[in-house]
Design a protein around this motif. Structure first.
Motif, PDB file in Angstrom:
ATOM      1  N   GLY A 134       0.920  -1.381   0.274  1.00 15.07           N
ATOM      2  CA  GLY A 134      -0.029  -0.395  -0.169  1.00 15.07           C
ATOM      3  C   GLY A 134       0.778   1.439   0.173  1.00 15.07           C
ATOM      4  O   GLY A 134       0.309   2.459   0.300  1.00 15.07           O
ATOM      5  N   ARG A 136       2.371   4.383  -2.003  1.00 14.70           N
ATOM      6  CA  ARG A 136       2.859   4.926  -3.218  1.00 14.70           C
ATOM      7  C   ARG A 136       3.553   5.700  -3.500  1.00 14.70           C
ATOM      8  O   ARG A 136       4.472   6.037  -3.164  1.00 14.70           O
ATOM      9  CB  ARG A 136       1.124   5.630  -3.254  1.00 14.70           C
ATOM     10  CG  ARG A 136      -0.726   5.488  -3.146  1.00 14.70           C
ATOM     11  CD  ARG A 136      -1.541   6.295  -3.340  1.00 14.70           C
ATOM     12  NE  ARG A 136      -2.959   6.327  -2.443  1.00 14.70           N
ATOM     13  CZ  ARG A 136      -3.792   6.961  -2.815  1.00 14.70           C
ATOM     14  NH1 ARG A 136      -3.974   7.821  -2.700  1.00 14.70           N
ATOM     15  NH2 ARG A 136      -4.932   5.719  -2.087  1.00 14.70           N
ATOM     16  N   ALA A 137       3.597   5.759  -4.927  1.00 14.55           N
ATOM     17  CA  ALA A 137       4.742   6.297  -5.410  1.00 14.55           C
ATOM     18  C   ALA A 137       4.514   8.164  -5.224  1.00 14.55           C
ATOM     19  O   ALA A 137       3.692   8.857  -5.259  1.00 14.55           O
ATOM     20  CB  ALA A 137       4.868   5.686  -7.100  1.00 14.55           C
ATOM     21  N   THR A 139       5.153   9.078  -2.507  1.00 12.65           N
ATOM     22  CA  THR A 139       5.257   9.740  -0.743  1.00 12.65           C
ATOM     23  C   THR A 139       6.014   9.828  -0.365  1.00 12.65           C
ATOM     24  O   THR A 139       7.238   9.527  -0.424  1.00 12.65           O
ATOM     25  CB  THR A 139       4.422   8.163  -0.365  1.00 12.65           C
ATOM     26  OG1 THR A 139       2.844   8.320  -1.226  1.00 12.65           O
ATOM     27  CG2 THR A 139       3.745   8.332   1.551  1.00 12.65           C
TER      28      THR A 139
END
Length: 311
Positions: A134, A136-137, A139
């Motif tokens: 979970g 995300r790129a 972040t």
């Protein structure tokens, strides 16, 4: 006559000129000198009277600023003013540093997640691990909770344990220990493959080779976390390779009563998981005979018999 007598005495008939003598300044007595406790009495100087207790200013220094009294140190107000400026500069510098670090960690585009590396899981699709994580790129890396991501990944059935680390400046590494099937359990018309913790990893229709069967009356979906299953798997894993190859099935009603069923109808009561090396050594010696039943649960008092006891 008086006039003639005066001239005869040699007196100068011109009038006498007044003579001015230099002024004599009296010495200043010690009592009139200024003391640290207060100003002394007024003292007359060649330039005129000086007021009592009034000190003259020191000459300016080379920069044009008034000189410092007695020793060249700046006056107290100037020192305090300089100290205030230094303190203010220090505070501003600290605030600027904190703001810069905060921006770099939370607002900068340089310290964000750009890649995720998965290791130690050849049988688990990488996309499945990343989806479970979970993350995300984009972040900020500092916002990634490694503990939370670890728990998410460990929810996958095939993952025994995971370790998540930040790889500065812009990557996440997920190291996985994959579960391994060590026992097979009969499940209706098929077979369930379970690991040492009793977790069902795969379900197959054909009888798999290379894994001993776990003799149990417990439903496969209830085996997870069963200490008896863990004991059976531990014994099987720690057996010498030559002996492990002869094991066809294992029974473990409890964690302390593990029994091995070998080829050619031989039965070994193993007991608990302790003293594996000693038990294996004793069993290797006893199996040279014709016995079919061996009890090595207490290696100090092993028991053999031609056949297994009834019941």
């Amino acid at each position: 006559m008086t006039g003639g007598r005066d001239r005869q005495d040699g007196a100068d008939p011109r009038p006498a000129r007044p003579v001015t003598l230099p002024a004599q300044h009296p010495a200043v007595p010690p009592s009139a000198r200024p003391t640290p406790e207060g100003p002394g009495p007024a003292v007359r100087t060649p330039d005129g009277p000086a007021s009592a207790g009034v000190a003259t200013a020191a000459p300016p220094d080379a920069t044009g600023a008034p000189g410092a009294p007695d020793g060249g140190e700046p006056a107290a107000p100037e020192r305090k003013r300089a100290d205030h400026w230094k303190a203010a500069f220090f505070v501003l510098a600290v605030v600027a540093i904190i703001a810069g670090v905060t921006w770099a960690l939370l607002g900068s585009k340089f310290l964000v997640v750009r890649s995720i590396t998965v290791t130690g899981a050849p049988d688990i699709p990488r996309g499945q691990v990343i989806a479970a994580a979970g993350v995300r790129a984009g972040t900020p890396l500092i916002r990634i909770s490694t503990g939370t991501v670890t728990r998410r990944v460990e929810r996958l059935t095939l993952v025994e344990s995971a370790r998540v680390t930040r790889s500065w400046p812009n990557a996440i590494t997920i190291a996985i220990v994959e579960r391994t099937a060590v026992l097979k359990v009969r499940d209706g018309d098929g077979w369930d493959l379970v690991d040492r913790f009793g977790v069902v990893l795969h379900q197959v229709q054909r009888r798999p080779h290379g894994l001993p069967r776990l003799r149990t009356s417990t439903a496969p979906d209830l085996l997870r976390g069963n200490p008896a299953v863990f004991a059976a798997a531990t014994v099987e894993r720690e057996l010498p390779a030559q002996l492990a190859a002869k094991v066809r099935s294992i029974a473990a009603p409890t964690a302390d009563t593990v029994t091995l069923y070998l080829r050619h109808g031989r039965t070994v009561v193993w007991g608990d998981t302790s003293q594996t090396a000693v038990k294996a050594r004793e069993l290797a010696i006893l199996m040279r005979g014709q016995a079919r039943y061996f009890d090595v649960s207490d290696p100090r008092a092993v028991v053999t018999a031609p056949t297994a006891p009834a019941g």
